[in-house]
Design an enzyme around this catalytic site. Structure first.
Site, PDB file in Angstrom:
ATOM      1  NE  ARG A   1      33.579  39.116  40.603  1.00  0.00           N
ATOM      2  CZ  ARG A   1      34.617  39.847  40.201  1.00  0.00           C
ATOM      3  NH1 ARG A   1      34.817  40.079  38.930  1.00  0.00           N
ATOM      4  NH2 ARG A   1      35.453  40.348  41.076  1.00  0.00           N
TER       5      ARG A   1
ATOM      6  NE  ARG B   1      42.964  43.882  39.217  1.00  0.00           N
ATOM      7  CZ  ARG B   1      43.918  44.693  38.773  1.00  0.00           C
ATOM      8  NH1 ARG B   1      44.673  45.320  39.609  1.00  0.00           N
ATOM      9  NH2 ARG B   1      44.082  44.870  37.488  1.00  0.00           N
TER      10      ARG B   1
END
Lengths: 315, 178
Positions: A113, A63
């Site tokens: 990330r 997501r």
């Protein structure tokens, strides 16, 4: 850790530890306008036309990655996503090498990330554009905290003195840490709830967030709560010997209908995803009338647009 | 140099009354007209024009508001991104949309507004009403309805004060130092 401490000079979004309430309110307002954009006949504005956003995801994510992609596209940026598996990282290329390569290719933004806490800070030293932390180790996840804040603010209004309960593996959770910064800055009363092995000593938390409440009993913590936020229980915690059994965890710390009933009638049930349904949350609660878990996902795109927009002027 | 007043409250009221009537006259009534104010001070101006037209023509004129922040061409050279206002438009397909702004200057705001409107729909026509035209256009755009033409130097700034936004008496002022 962030040297760009004033709003005028903020070039990166790495954590929310140095955000003022005023800055948080600004990004919430911008998020509202971005959410409106997503409801327009043409769900795209030309704001970042010709800019390049590179999503570097060195850790699995659905997501957050998709949400940043949609956000960049809604602002008309060119966006590409690379993962550690499909890059020369496999051949031994370092993070800094990859950043230099991405910079040479013309990137204006890096959304990172990374499994290691602090990695985005390293990237800022080797990249001329803006860096957005999309989750680093157990340190910070500012875009998740901002979308959580937006969702709470949208549904509950002012958050001062609202009772927010975060339950689960807070010790290893970057979501919990970034939420703590945002929520305490807005004056909310935050309770962290977990078994002792997944929370550590209260003094550890109180050293940074003096007003946080630590609880090992969800039935007590849930009483009168305005928000019940469950965190994902990572299966490796079981293997690490931090929990006796999943079933015991679920019985004592799982969000179920009985515990939701202890909370405020208007309680919001939240979860950053991905959920282990039947472990930290029961399926009926996850999709029940108090759940805003899908709203969190929708709001995530709007808030990530707001983050990209806020950095546009300095990029 | 102290600010110099260029329009008083009464002059603004009369100018808006005239502009309202010009809009009706140009468009054979107000039946197809929608007014869209550009943030921030265009919004109350559009509402005032709608009230005047509504009273004289006995119609309700739809009013919208438009923030052009996401369509700016100078976002990347301005420093931190500005706060955004709300964009809320009535249906514009098949309507005559009159954009309303307070000060008409380089034309870049209007260029952005035109682009934004075309993402919302396809009006029959788009017209432009402004309270003050101060000149110095940088784009080939002109106004259809002008409250007052005010020649200015680039070094001057035109300040429009409107009660709804500024909580002070209406007025248009010119100040040295852009």
């Amino acid at each position: 850790m962030n040297s760009q401490s004033t709003p005028d000079r903020r070039r990166h979004i790495l954590d929310l530890d140095d955000w003022s309430a005023e800055e948080l309110r600004t990004v919430l307002t911008i998020g509202t306008q971005m959410k409106d954009v997503l409801a327009r006949p043409v769900k795209q504005v030309p704001t970042l036309r010709g800019k390049i956003v590179v999503n570097m995801f060195w850790e699995d994510s659905t997501r957050t990655r998709v949400s940043f992609e949609l956000a960049a596209k809604a602002l008309s940026a060119n966006v590409l996503t690379v993962g550690a598996k499909d890059t020369s990282v496999k051949k031994g290329e370092s993070l800094v090498d990859t950043v230099r390569t991405v910079q040479a290719l013309g990137a204006d933004y890096i959304v990172l990330r990374h499994p290691h806490s602090g990695a985005p800070y390293l990237v800022t030293q080797h990249f001329r554009g803006s860096v957005i932390n999309a989750g680093d180790g157990r340190h910070a996840h500012p875009s998740q905290a901002l979308l959580d804040l937006f969702t709470m603010h949208e549904q509950l209004g002012e958050l001062a003195d609202k009772k927010i309960v975060i339950v689960g593996d807070v010790l290893h959770s970057r979501v919990a840490r970034s939420n703590l910064w945002a929520l305490t800055t807005m004056g909310a009363k935050v309770t962290l709830c977990a078994p002792p092995t997944l929370i550590g000593p209260a003094s550890y938390w109180k050293a940074t967030w003096p007003n946080v409440t630590i609880s090992h009993n969800l039935d007590h913590a849930a009483e009168g709560a305005d928000v019940l936020m469950a965190l994902r229980l990572q299966h490796e915690r079981m293997e690490g010997g931090l929990l006796p059994s999943l079933r015991e965890y679920t019985r004592r710390f799982g969000l179920n209908a009985a515990r939701v009933a202890l909370a405020s009638p208007n309680v919001l049930v939240m979860h950053p995803g991905p959920m282990n349904e039947g472990v930290e949350i029961t399926p009926d609660v996850a999709t029940g009338p108090r759940s805003v878990i899908e709203t969190q996902v929708t709001n995530g795109v709007a808030m990530r647009m707001a983050m990209l927009y806020q950095l546009a002027g300095v990029n | 140099m102290s600010p110099k007043q260029l329009m008083s409250e009464d002059e603004i009221r009369r100018a808006l009354t005239r502009v309202a009537h010009e809009i009706v006259e140009r468009n054979d009534g107000a039946g197809k007209v929608s007014l869209v104010g550009i943030h921030r001070r265009g919004v109350p101006l559009a509402q005032r024009l709608a009230t005047i037209i509504g009273e004289s023509e006995n119609v309700t004129v739809p009013v919208g508001e438009l923030d052009i922040g996401l369509y700016r061409d100078d976002l990347h050279s301005r420093g931190p991104a500005p706060l955004l206002g709300r964009t809320l438009l009535p249906a514009i397909d098949g309507r005559i949309v009159v954009l309303v702004d307070d000060v008409f200057y380089t034309g870049r705001t209007i260029r952005a507004a035109l682009n934004e409107l075309s993402d919302w729909g396809r009006p029959i026509a788009i017209q432009l009403a402004v309270l003050v035209d101060r000149g110095h256009r940088e784009l080939p755009i002109r106004a259809d309805f002008v409250g007052k033409n005010i020649p200015t130097a680039l070094s001057e700034r035109v300040n429009v004060v409107l009660n709804e936004v500024d909580q002070a008496d209406d007025g248009v002022w010119i100040v040295q130092g852009a």
